[in-house]
Design a protein around this motif. Sequence first.
Motif, mmCIF file in Angstrom:
data_model
loop_
_atom_site.group_PDB
_atom_site.id
_atom_site.type_symbol
_atom_site.label_atom_id
_atom_site.label_comp_id
_atom_site.label_asym_id
_atom_site.label_seq_id
_atom_site.Cartn_x
_atom_site.Cartn_y
_atom_site.Cartn_z
ATOM 1 N N ALA A 77 1.057 -1.233 -0.143
ATOM 2 C CA ALA A 77 0.097 -0.284 0.128
ATOM 3 C C ALA A 77 0.811 1.166 0.419
ATOM 4 O O ALA A 77 0.262 2.531 -0.743
ATOM 5 N N ARG A 78 1.816 1.144 0.487
ATOM 6 C CA ARG A 78 2.731 2.566 0.665
ATOM 7 C C ARG A 78 3.865 2.857 -0.420
ATOM 8 O O ARG A 78 3.699 3.926 -0.540
ATOM 9 N N ALA A 79 3.798 1.301 -1.017
ATOM 10 C CA ALA A 79 4.270 1.732 -2.269
ATOM 11 C C ALA A 79 3.529 1.968 -3.407
ATOM 12 O O ALA A 79 4.043 3.068 -4.171
ATOM 13 N N SER A 80 2.913 1.926 -3.439
ATOM 14 C CA SER A 80 1.343 2.146 -4.244
ATOM 15 C C SER A 80 1.490 3.565 -4.061
ATOM 16 O O SER A 80 0.956 4.293 -4.950
ATOM 17 N N ILE A 81 0.891 4.099 -3.132
ATOM 18 C CA ILE A 81 1.058 5.152 -2.645
ATOM 19 C C ILE A 81 1.819 6.634 -3.556
ATOM 20 O O ILE A 81 2.119 7.394 -3.832
ATOM 21 N N ILE A 82 3.753 6.107 -3.053
ATOM 22 C CA ILE A 82 4.419 6.408 -3.325
ATOM 23 C C ILE A 82 4.404 6.796 -5.474
ATOM 24 O O ILE A 82 4.100 7.424 -5.552
ATOM 25 N N LEU A 83 3.581 5.848 -5.729
ATOM 26 C CA LEU A 83 3.603 5.287 -7.312
ATOM 27 C C LEU A 83 2.910 6.507 -7.593
ATOM 28 O O LEU A 83 2.240 7.272 -8.509
ATOM 29 N N CYS A 84 1.700 6.899 -7.274
ATOM 30 C CA CYS A 84 0.380 7.767 -7.653
ATOM 31 C C CYS A 84 1.065 8.779 -7.253
ATOM 32 O O CYS A 84 0.651 9.668 -8.834
ATOM 33 N N GLY A 85 1.442 9.022 -6.717
ATOM 34 C CA GLY A 85 1.740 10.414 -6.555
ATOM 35 C C GLY A 85 3.142 11.002 -7.440
ATOM 36 O O GLY A 85 2.852 12.060 -7.499
ATOM 37 N N LEU A 86 3.818 10.237 -8.005
ATOM 38 C CA LEU A 86 4.907 10.212 -8.977
ATOM 39 C C LEU A 86 3.998 9.800 -10.882
ATOM 40 O O LEU A 86 4.801 9.756 -11.276
ATOM 41 N N GLY A 87 2.464 9.500 -10.349
ATOM 42 C CA GLY A 87 2.183 10.219 -11.359
ATOM 43 C C GLY A 87 1.663 8.667 -12.562
ATOM 44 O O GLY A 87 1.070 9.066 -13.280
ATOM 45 N N PHE A 88 2.075 7.610 -11.261
ATOM 46 C CA PHE A 88 1.633 6.246 -12.081
ATOM 47 C C PHE A 88 0.255 5.818 -11.659
ATOM 48 O O PHE A 88 -0.164 5.053 -10.466
ATOM 49 N N SER A 89 -0.933 5.675 -13.102
ATOM 50 C CA SER A 89 -2.240 5.078 -12.485
ATOM 51 C C SER A 89 -1.895 4.144 -11.544
ATOM 52 O O SER A 89 -1.044 2.803 -12.095
ATOM 53 N N PRO A 90 -3.211 3.197 -11.420
ATOM 54 C CA PRO A 90 -3.103 1.556 -11.393
ATOM 55 C C PRO A 90 -2.860 0.705 -11.677
ATOM 56 O O PRO A 90 -2.401 -0.026 -12.287
ATOM 57 N N LYS A 91 -2.935 0.815 -13.343
ATOM 58 C CA LYS A 91 -3.432 0.638 -13.979
ATOM 59 C C LYS A 91 -1.944 0.472 -14.629
ATOM 60 O O LYS A 91 -0.836 -0.520 -14.793
ATOM 61 N N MET A 92 -0.792 1.510 -14.658
ATOM 62 C CA MET A 92 0.507 1.582 -15.342
ATOM 63 C C MET A 92 1.357 0.690 -13.973
ATOM 64 O O MET A 92 2.213 0.679 -14.301
ATOM 65 N N TRP B 96 3.647 17.238 -5.555
ATOM 66 C CA TRP B 96 3.082 15.946 -3.967
ATOM 67 C C TRP B 96 4.783 15.940 -3.497
ATOM 68 O O TRP B 96 4.527 15.294 -2.379
ATOM 69 N N LEU B 97 5.618 15.394 -3.876
ATOM 70 C CA LEU B 97 7.456 15.317 -3.501
ATOM 71 C C LEU B 97 7.260 16.211 -2.738
ATOM 72 O O LEU B 97 8.053 15.824 -1.765
ATOM 73 N N GLU B 98 6.956 17.511 -3.382
ATOM 74 C CA GLU B 98 7.471 18.471 -1.774
ATOM 75 C C GLU B 98 6.579 18.128 -0.673
ATOM 76 O O GLU B 98 7.385 18.119 0.484
ATOM 77 N N ASN B 99 5.227 17.867 -0.947
ATOM 78 C CA ASN B 99 4.973 17.432 1.022
ATOM 79 C C ASN B 99 5.309 15.968 0.808
ATOM 80 O O ASN B 99 5.474 15.962 2.436
ATOM 81 N N TYR B 100 5.617 15.310 0.421
ATOM 82 C CA TYR B 100 6.247 13.598 0.764
ATOM 83 C C TYR B 100 7.883 14.210 1.637
ATOM 84 O O TYR B 100 7.732 13.683 2.991
ATOM 85 N N LEU B 101 8.105 15.029 1.074
ATOM 86 C CA LEU B 101 9.126 14.799 2.192
ATOM 87 C C LEU B 101 9.472 15.571 2.761
ATOM 88 O O LEU B 101 11.061 15.766 3.671
ATOM 89 N N GLN B 102 8.314 16.902 3.072
ATOM 90 C CA GLN B 102 8.480 17.761 4.530
ATOM 91 C C GLN B 102 8.348 16.629 5.389
ATOM 92 O O GLN B 102 9.024 17.451 6.300
ATOM 93 N N THR B 103 8.185 15.113 5.309
ATOM 94 C CA THR B 103 8.179 14.613 6.887
ATOM 95 C C THR B 103 9.105 13.586 6.468
ATOM 96 O O THR B 103 8.819 12.103 7.361
#
Length: 695
Positions: free
Chosen positions: A291-306, A351-358
């Motif tokens: 689930a964590r890996a999927s969230i990262i991929l979605c944030g970087l533009g990978f759709s569920p199909k991709m 998305w990356l800005e928000n992710y790296l802030q934590t």
Amino acid sequence: NIFFILSLRYRIDTSEQALFNFFVGGTICVLDCGGVEFEDGEEVYDAIGGLLQGSSADCKNEDDIRDICQQMFNTLKLYRPDLDLCFSPVNFIHFFFHTPPQTVDARKLEKAEAKLKQKQGRRNERDSQKTTSPLVLEEASASQASSKKDSRVDLSGKNRTYDIRIENFDVSFGERSLLQAAELSLSTGRRYGLIGRNGLGKTTLLKMLASRSLRVPAHITILHVEQEVAGDDTGALQSVLESDTVREGLLTEERLLNARIANGTAEGMETVRLSEIYAKLEEIEADKAPARASIILCGLGFSPKMQTLTTKEFSGGWRMRLALARALFAKPDLLLLDEPTNMLDVRAILWLENYLQTWQTTILVVSHDRNFLNAVVTDIIHLHSQRLESYRGDYENFVKTKEDRLKNQQREYEAQFQYREHIQVFIDRFRYNANRAAQVQSKLKLLEKLPELKPLEKETEVTLKFPDNFEKLSPPVLQLDEVEFYYNTDQRLFTQLSVSADLESRICIVGENGAGKSTMLKLLMGELTPVNGIRHAHRNLKIGYFSQHHVDQLDLNVCSIELLLNKFPGRNEEEYRHQLGGYGITGELATRPVASLSGGQKSRVAFAQMTMPCPNFYILDEPTNHLDMETIEALAKALNKFKGGVVLVSHDERLIRLVCRELWVCEHGNVRRVEGGFDEYRDILQEQFRKEGYL
């Protein structure tokens, strides 16, 4: 009289050869060769010394003949064989001998020509070897002063700190020194932005850290996002999961032990080990990893199909995103990022800005995106003058603190200068006064003890200029009307696309990767033909195009001057140098192979090439990639001063705010104008993140 005439006609054709014409008495002797044949005056003497000596009764002195040959060679040096250019008008060297005309010795002439042909053969052989041998690029290296105490602690395994301190180290690239006696301190949990001008060594420093050429404690894990993920049959999501080597190792061991237990071959200790593995997997929350890996991929533009596609099905740009996703998922102790926003659209950057802030561990990121640095970093490291200077706070705080430091240094310099002058005035006034001799000597010693007076170091200002000596064009200048376009009927990129631009336009196109931004630019340029609809362009429209893949379109094996020469023949070297100099490629930079230049320097070469024909309309696809912040600011000023039209695709918020008057969003097969500009677009994306649970 003997006249030596050197014809230096401007030429490009390498098959042509300059002719040396020797007027000896009434006889014309033609040697079919060029100035490139001679390496020094001695070779000129070997070729024609005997001929000159035999042509004059008064000129038998060998030293005189050698002097004449040296003068000839000095003139020949005007010829530039590396560029295959000959410069301007015909040059005459006259050698006068007051004797009756002599007849040329045919045998000596034949011998001279034979020598030159032999020389030409050897040179052709060397040139052939040069063209077939691969280009050898310089390599980076690093060295540092070692402490025996630190080495012993590191080897003993007792060093458990995650802070990094590297003192007194040097970094070089080939023969060029990039850093000297530098110091780098990285505290765990801090996020550092590494900034500096193009070509100073930021990327090289990251590589030296990643390869541990600079000593980093062995227990600290390092990940450098540099190369794209290899394309194979591994799924995108699985590729990210595999980057956590600890989890993967535990799962592999679990499968093996369970297989042995099922077969009845397991021993007692293996059952205990299996219990330990389960406890460890629970501790690291291994079940939540997908689930964590999927969230990262979605944030970087990978759709569920991709995420279900194999890595070999993605382009290079998407595989670079996969490399970034793997690094974010693996959570190394030291994460090294080199221009991470270059591969991302605005949505993914936000998305990356928000992710790296934590982010909990240490980050060192090279970036020229001012807004990204302000959003992410806690510290700035400024590389300049072969050293590193640290500043607390984000980029805006760095700018303010740096200005304050410069002002203080200037005041200190002026005060010290005035103090020195005051002492010098006293010395000059009483230098020859015997009664004041002791005081003068004391003042002289005081001057000697004062620290060296160094003027303030100021970085040269970057300036760019886009030539605009053209006539105004009446609108419409460039227009797409009811355009429909697709590469295949199953995927229609645009339907009923209608946009227009003129010489006053300053338009920025944004949108997710794959939405069709680059395709739209090619439709505007006429490189792609609409399936339906009309493209209209003014008959005098002259477009300059900057591709996001500009580096791939440059000949990396030649120098920048040769690059322009091959693209725009018919001009002299000074014009090419002037054009490159306008974009910061000066001096020896212009004669180095393009392959050896930094990413930002290659971009500047691409700008010089693009503007050489003086277009009246620019279409720019991601022009800020690899450019330093000073050059981005200069680019914004140049575009604002330019009197022609500009349409650009960019993810750089700073450039968009400085230049663009219109913002177009490319999505869902069409383009819509956002009235509120970049602020409205950013708010829309933030709201999407909240709805999708990414924030």
